[in-house]
Write a protein that holds these residues in place. Structure first.
Motif, short mmCIF file in Angstrom:
data_model
loop_
_atom_site.label_atom_id
_atom_site.label_comp_id
_atom_site.label_asym_id
_atom_site.label_seq_id
_atom_site.Cartn_x
_atom_site.Cartn_y
_atom_site.Cartn_z
N THR A 41 2.15 5.10 -0.41
CA THR A 41 1.59 6.43 -0.17
C THR A 41 2.40 7.55 -0.81
O THR A 41 1.85 8.58 -1.17
N ASP A 42 3.73 7.39 -0.92
CA ASP A 42 4.54 8.45 -1.51
C ASP A 42 5.88 7.88 -1.98
O ASP A 42 6.29 6.78 -1.58
N THR A 89 4.86 3.56 2.94
CA THR A 89 3.70 2.68 2.89
C THR A 89 2.91 2.81 4.19
O THR A 89 3.28 3.57 5.08
N THR A 90 1.86 2.02 4.30
CA THR A 90 1.08 2.00 5.54
C THR A 90 1.63 1.01 6.56
O THR A 90 1.06 0.84 7.62
N THR A 96 2.71 4.42 -8.67
CA THR A 96 2.22 3.75 -7.47
C THR A 96 0.75 3.41 -7.70
O THR A 96 0.05 4.07 -8.48
N ASP A 101 0.85 -1.19 0.00
CA ASP A 101 0.00 0.00 0.00
C ASP A 101 0.89 1.24 0.00
O ASP A 101 1.32 1.72 1.04
N SER A 104 -2.33 5.63 -8.50
CA SER A 104 -2.57 6.76 -7.60
C SER A 104 -1.57 7.89 -7.80
O SER A 104 -1.85 9.03 -7.46
N TRP A 140 -3.12 2.15 -5.97
CA TRP A 140 -3.96 2.31 -4.77
C TRP A 140 -3.89 1.08 -3.88
O TRP A 140 -3.96 1.17 -2.68
N GLN A 163 2.62 8.97 5.34
CA GLN A 163 1.78 9.60 4.34
C GLN A 163 2.54 10.51 3.39
O GLN A 163 2.17 10.67 2.23
N LYS A 164 3.65 11.13 3.86
CA LYS A 164 4.32 12.16 3.07
C LYS A 164 5.82 12.07 3.24
O LYS A 164 6.32 11.87 4.35
#
Length: 374
Positions: A66-67, A80-81, A368, A64, A355, A370, A107-108
């Motif tokens: 995210t950036d 990732t998460t 990347t 997963d 994403s 989703w 997240q960033k």
């Protein structure tokens, strides 16, 4: 737009709180387990390019994504998460709560002028990586909040942080919070969604429902619909190479501030990303109507051949005539001379819900997904 007519407040009137922080450091293990990436390349004959998948099976910490960030040593960092992965071109090195990372949900990512990597989490504040240590800042999330939306740096070395607890700056181990509630009639410490520095070192701050603020180092100025913006629900801010400021909103399109004049562009949907290409092209990704090239006034949607219309990723314009458009649930479209080539799983993509797209230093493109890997 006349700044004298804008609602403003001197920084001396803004409620600021300086917080001296203790550094929570841990050293990277010198024997960080390196996982050699398994070769998973697929040759696309039509474009003579390799599609390489980074997955959990061949070394990634989680699927997963995210950036993405490329550091000064050309390492690829993947948030990732479930933690953070660093890829040096051959090996993955993975960091998670198991080996000391303060938060698993990241997240960033942001690279500052000194080469430090700033890691915004969704539960444990922000983390700074200086090349040897991860340094947790507000590891409980009590000050910064639990959602770090955006990070940027001004020319004086201040790190600016947008979070669900408002606006913060960080320098020399001091975290400063800014409270605008009384000066600008905000009901509370409103979520700050985006922060951006323009070519004159002004800071631009976006809020969902309250327009934008400009900070010139001395005063904050508020700009809203009354001053000419399309909408007060500003989702993203981007600065082009001419110094013009672009505000993408969730309602009706985009607004451009140039030489103190605001120009609005009404579009059928809100803007998810603003991208700048070669030859002054401005590309707008929309939430359900495809993409728009403002320079040519060209709408690229399902009627012109796009396989889907929910575009959450930025458009990549390499200047060689190829335009890369990542479409939610419909893969990657490559657009040239009004013709499309769409890549999905059967062409070598690992997944079809794209994403994010980022251009590499060597002319490649990183994607990347989703729900499944990179």
């Amino acid at each position: 737009i006349n700044e004298d007519s804008l609602k403003k407040s001197s920084i001396t009137n803004i409620t600021r709180t300086d917080i001296q922080l203790k550094k929570n450091q841990f050293k990277l293990s010198p024997d960080c387990p390196k996982i050699k990436k398994v070769n998973a390349s697929v040759l696309n004959q039509n474009y003579s390019n390799f599609i390489e998948d980074f997955t959990v099976q061949n070394g990634l910490v989680d699927s997963d994504i995210t950036d993405l960030l490329i550091d000064n040593s050309n390492n690829l960092w993947i948030s990732t998460t479930k933690g953070l992965s660093k890829f040096d071109g051959e090996y993955f090195c993975n960091y998670s709560q198991d080996n000391g990372l303060a938060s698993r949900i990241i997240q960033k990512l942001f690279l500052d002028s000194k080469g430090n990597i700033w890691i915004g989490t969704m539960e444990k504040g922000i983390i700074k990586y200086d090349g040897n240590h991860f340094i947790s800042i507000d590891s409980n999330g009590e000050i910064l909040g639990q959602d770090i939306w955006d990070i940027t740096e001004d020319k004086k070395g201040n790190i600016w942080i947008a979070s669900n607890h408002g606006l913060f700056s960080f320098k020399e181990n001091t975290l400063t919070s800014y409270d605008f509630t009384s000066q600008f009639n905000f009901s509370s410490k409103t979520d700050v969604i985006s922060v951006e520095i323009d070519l004159k070192n002004n800071l631009w701050i976006s809020f969902l429902g309250s327009g934008v603020l400009k900070f010139d180092g001395n005063n904050f100025y508020q700009i809203t619909e009354k001053d000419g913006l399309n909408s007060n629900k500003i989702w993203n801010i981007s600065v082009d190479n001419k110094g013009d400021i672009w505000f993408g909103d969730l309602d009706r399109g985009v607004s451009k501030l140039s030489e103190k004049k605001i120009t609005t562009y009404l579009l059928p949907q809100g803007i998810t990303k603003i991208s700048f290409g070669e030859n002054d092209n401005v590309w707008l990704s929309m939430s359900s109507k495809g993409v728009v090239n403002l320079k040519n006034k060209e709408l690229i949607d399902k009627f012109s051949g796009l396989t889907g219309e929910m575009v959450c990723a930025p458009v990549i314009d390499n200047g060689d005539g190829l335009i890369f458009i990542g479409i939610y649930n419909h893969g990657l479209s490559i657009y040239k001379d009004k013709n499309f080539k769409t890549l999905v799983e059967k062409n070598g993509l690992n997944y079809h819900e794209i994403s994010q797209i980022k251009k590499t230093n060597m002319g490649g493109v990183l994607l990347t997904y989703w729900s499944d890997n990179i």
